[in-house]
Design a protein around this motif. Structure first.
Motif: not given
Length: 431
Positions: A128-134, A192-197, A200-201
């Motif tokens: 579930g990681y965004p591809k851009g982040y990966s 943590k920021s992505k999970e809070k928003k 992605c979890v």
């Protein structure tokens, strides 16, 4: 000189391979100068490859390819997962640790990023990681290989600048470890920021037991031992840097064929093919840069640049900051190997003239020019990770901002506190 400069820029922007861009534009300078015999160009191409320290490059390239085929990389992935897979960010943290461990094997940011994109990229997407982040994580964390020995860039810098490669290897250890910690913290905060928003979890992996950690360590022991052996043998004069490269090839072969027993005739043949391709590309660039180097010295470009930059300031840190900004911009357009070969003869005399240690400058230079390959518009590492993971470059750029910021923080620390770089080489290699 004007024809040389125009052709160089035109060929570079047209996408011509860098070796031919350098070689053809440099030869054009000889054609335009009636008082220069063409034989000099040929002599410079040949003489630039006739160096004993330069033997370290093809040896370490082959050693890296052997270790990848020998099952060492696979075991490092497992060890990295056991160490950090349970942390916030999971596989992203694994990428940071793996890049740190791979620095002692691949010696190349592009090779490291390509390998991790193939190994970790698909699993990160599934989780579930965004591809851009990966892509951003894998691309930017591969920067650690720029300083962790045996960095090919540091070998080339030491060769061109006549700087101790052993001291450079040792000097890169602490900056590499600091970068590892900074990037791990960045992964933690961004995830943590992505999970809070709710972007992605990512499910957490179970924390490995002490037994699992010990088993994984023992499986990776021979891979983890390699960079330690490298530093020890160079420090105590057992091997020169070139001989250490030859030792690395033998070590990788023995571990792959007789310890892990994963290196067979077929994979060894593929290693030789890949090594010939890699070294052919590198040596062609080095040969062509020999002509380029003669042209810039003939036209007194280093002296002109020195007068221009020192005319702005002679304050060591401010002058170094100006040079680093220029190197970062150059890194956006040219591969780190080329920048090292072309720009070291220009900037190294300038920084040493104001009292900056060439070891300190080498670590900063390799970090900044390698990072240029991870940023637009023509970053080789950036395009490699984006292509292999299958994400648009704009997503990569967006997600890479916090990681670039973290790396800039580390560069600032190394710039203003040179003892971070110089402490270990001064202890192990006292002058």
């Amino acid at each position: 000189m004007l024809i040389f400069g125009i052709l160089f820029v035109v060929f570079l922007l047209s996408g011509m391979p860098l070796a031919f861009t350098i070689g053809i534009s440099s030869l054009a300078f000889f054609f335009a100068q009636s008082d220069l015999p063409y034989a000099i160009a040929v002599q410079k191409m040949i003489s630039s490859t006739q160096s004993f320290p330069l033997l370290a490059v093809p040896f370490f390239v082959m050693a890296g390819n052997l270790m990848n085929a020998a099952g060492i990389t696979k075991r490092l992935v497992k060890f990295s997962t056991v160490l950090t897979g349970h942390m916030t960010g999971g596989l992203a943290q694994v990428s940071v640790i793996l890049s740190t461990l791979m620095g002692g094997i691949s010696g190349s940011a592009v090779a490291d990023a390509a390998m991790e994109s193939r190994l970790l990229g698909p699993d990160m997407t599934k989780q579930g990681y965004p591809k851009g982040y990966s892509a951003a994580v894998i691309g930017l964390t591969s920067l650690i290989t720029a300083t962790i020995p045996p960095s090919v860039g540091l070998i080339l810098y030491g060769f061109v600048g006549e700087v101790s490669i052993g001291r450079l290897f040792v000097a890169g250890i602490i900056p590499g470890a600091i970068m590892c910690l900074i990037l791990m913290v960045t992964v933690n905060l961004t995830m943590k920021s992505k999970e809070k928003k709710g972007i992605c979890v990512i499910p957490r992996m179970p924390k490995a037991s002490a037994k699992e950690l010990g088993t994984s360590f023992l499986e990776s022991f021979w891979a983890l031992l390699f960079p330690i052996l490298l530093i020890v043998t160079i420090r105590f004069g057992i091997f020169t840097s070139s001989e250490a490269g030859a030792f690395a090839v033998v070590y990788a072969f023995v571990v792959g064929a007789f310890v892990y027993r994963e290196l067979d005739i077929k994979s060894a043949g593929e290693v030789l093919r890949q090594t010939i391709n890699d070294n052919g590309m590198i040596m062609l660039i080095i040969a062509c840069s020999g002509i380029f180097g003669y042209v810039i010295v003939y036209n007194q470009l280093p002296q002109t640049m020195a007068q221009f930059i020192t005319g702005i300031t002679t304050h060591p840190q401010l002058l170094l900051l100006i040079i680093l900004v220029f190197l970062f911009i150059a890194g956006m357009f040219m591969e780190a190997t080329v920048n090292t070969l072309l720009l070291t003869p220009i900037f190294l005399p300038i920084v040493t003239s104001v009292g900056i240690d060439p070891i300190h400058f080498g670590i900063l230079m390799m970090t900044i020019v390698t990072m240029g390959g991870m940023t637009p518009p023509v970053g080789v590492t950036m395009y490699t990770t984006c292509q292999l993971i299958g994400c648009p470059t704009e997503d990569y750029v967006k997600e890479s901002v916090p990681f670039v910021a973290a790396i800039i923080v580390e560069i600032a620390l190394l710039l203003f506190f040179p003892q971070i770089v110089m402490w270990l080489p001064n202890v192990l290699f006292p002058v």
